[in-house]
Design a protein around this motif. Structure first.
Motif, PDB file in Angstrom:
ATOM      1  N   VAL A 180       0.851  -1.205   0.000  1.00  0.00           N
ATOM      2  CA  VAL A 180       0.000   0.000   0.000  1.00  0.00           C
ATOM      3  C   VAL A 180       0.878   1.243   0.000  1.00  0.00           C
ATOM      4  O   VAL A 180       0.655   2.183  -0.777  1.00  0.00           O
ATOM      5  N   GLU A 181       1.911   1.258   0.856  1.00  0.00           N
ATOM      6  CA  GLU A 181       2.811   2.416   0.925  1.00  0.00           C
ATOM      7  C   GLU A 181       3.507   2.655  -0.411  1.00  0.00           C
ATOM      8  O   GLU A 181       3.628   3.804  -0.854  1.00  0.00           O
ATOM      9  N   ARG A 182       3.949   1.599  -1.064  1.00  0.00           N
ATOM     10  CA  ARG A 182       4.615   1.753  -2.367  1.00  0.00           C
ATOM     11  C   ARG A 182       3.651   2.326  -3.403  1.00  0.00           C
ATOM     12  O   ARG A 182       4.023   3.195  -4.189  1.00  0.00           O
ATOM     13  N   LEU A 183       2.414   1.836  -3.397  1.00  0.00           N
ATOM     14  CA  LEU A 183       1.428   2.330  -4.351  1.00  0.00           C
ATOM     15  C   LEU A 183       1.120   3.810  -4.112  1.00  0.00           C
ATOM     16  O   LEU A 183       0.939   4.575  -5.052  1.00  0.00           O
ATOM     17  N   LEU A 184       1.091   4.202  -2.856  1.00  0.00           N
ATOM     18  CA  LEU A 184       0.827   5.601  -2.510  1.00  0.00           C
ATOM     19  C   LEU A 184       2.075   6.471  -2.625  1.00  0.00           C
ATOM     20  O   LEU A 184       2.011   7.677  -2.397  1.00  0.00           O
ATOM     21  N   GLU A 185       3.211   5.840  -2.968  1.00  0.00           N
ATOM     22  CA  GLU A 185       4.489   6.527  -3.119  1.00  0.00           C
ATOM     23  C   GLU A 185       4.885   7.272  -1.855  1.00  0.00           C
ATOM     24  O   GLU A 185       5.354   8.412  -1.886  1.00  0.00           O
ATOM     25  N   LEU A 186       4.706   6.601  -0.721  1.00  0.00           N
ATOM     26  CA  LEU A 186       5.110   7.177   0.552  1.00  0.00           C
ATOM     27  C   LEU A 186       6.566   6.826   0.837  1.00  0.00           C
ATOM     28  O   LEU A 186       7.039   5.753   0.480  1.00  0.00           O
TER      29      LEU A 186
END
Length: 114
Positions: A84-90
């Motif tokens: 999820v974090e990777r998809l949100l580019e966090l």
């Protein structure tokens, strides 16, 4: 000699029990720290999506994030949250936790009298 050996054995047993207690406390502390980090990571993802999460059960919150983003992740809660974090580019959470807080900008010097 028997009383000395008995005393030494009792001292060793007490030391082993104390060590086991410390190890248990460290394990509980580690689990609490890990849970706290996961909670902050979930909240950061929810904030990025404009949603304020509720509840302390992280699994349904990660399920919701995956559903909204159309992810079909498998793995541990931590692995799914990483997707999820990777998809949100966090920024990776570990990087944020390791960085010192930003210093406020230095005040500009006062103007020279003319």
């Amino acid at each position: 000699w028997a009383p000395e050996a008995e005393a030494a054995a009792e001292a060793a047993a007490q030391a082993a029990a104390a060590a086991a207690q410390r190890e248990q406390e460290r394990a509980e502390e580690c689990a609490a720290t890990r849970e706290g980090q996961l909670s902050r990571r979930v909240a950061r993802c929810e904030e990025k999506m404009g949603f304020v999460g509720a509840g302390s059960d992280l699994a349904p919150r990660v399920d919701w994030l995956e559903d909204v983003l159309g992810l079909a992740s498998e793995g541990s809660l931590e692995e799914r949250l990483g997707a999820v974090e990777r998809l949100l580019e966090l920024e990776p959470f570990e990087t944020l936790a390791a960085e010192p807080p930003a210093e406020p900008p230095a005040a500009a010097p006062p103007p020279s009298p003319a």
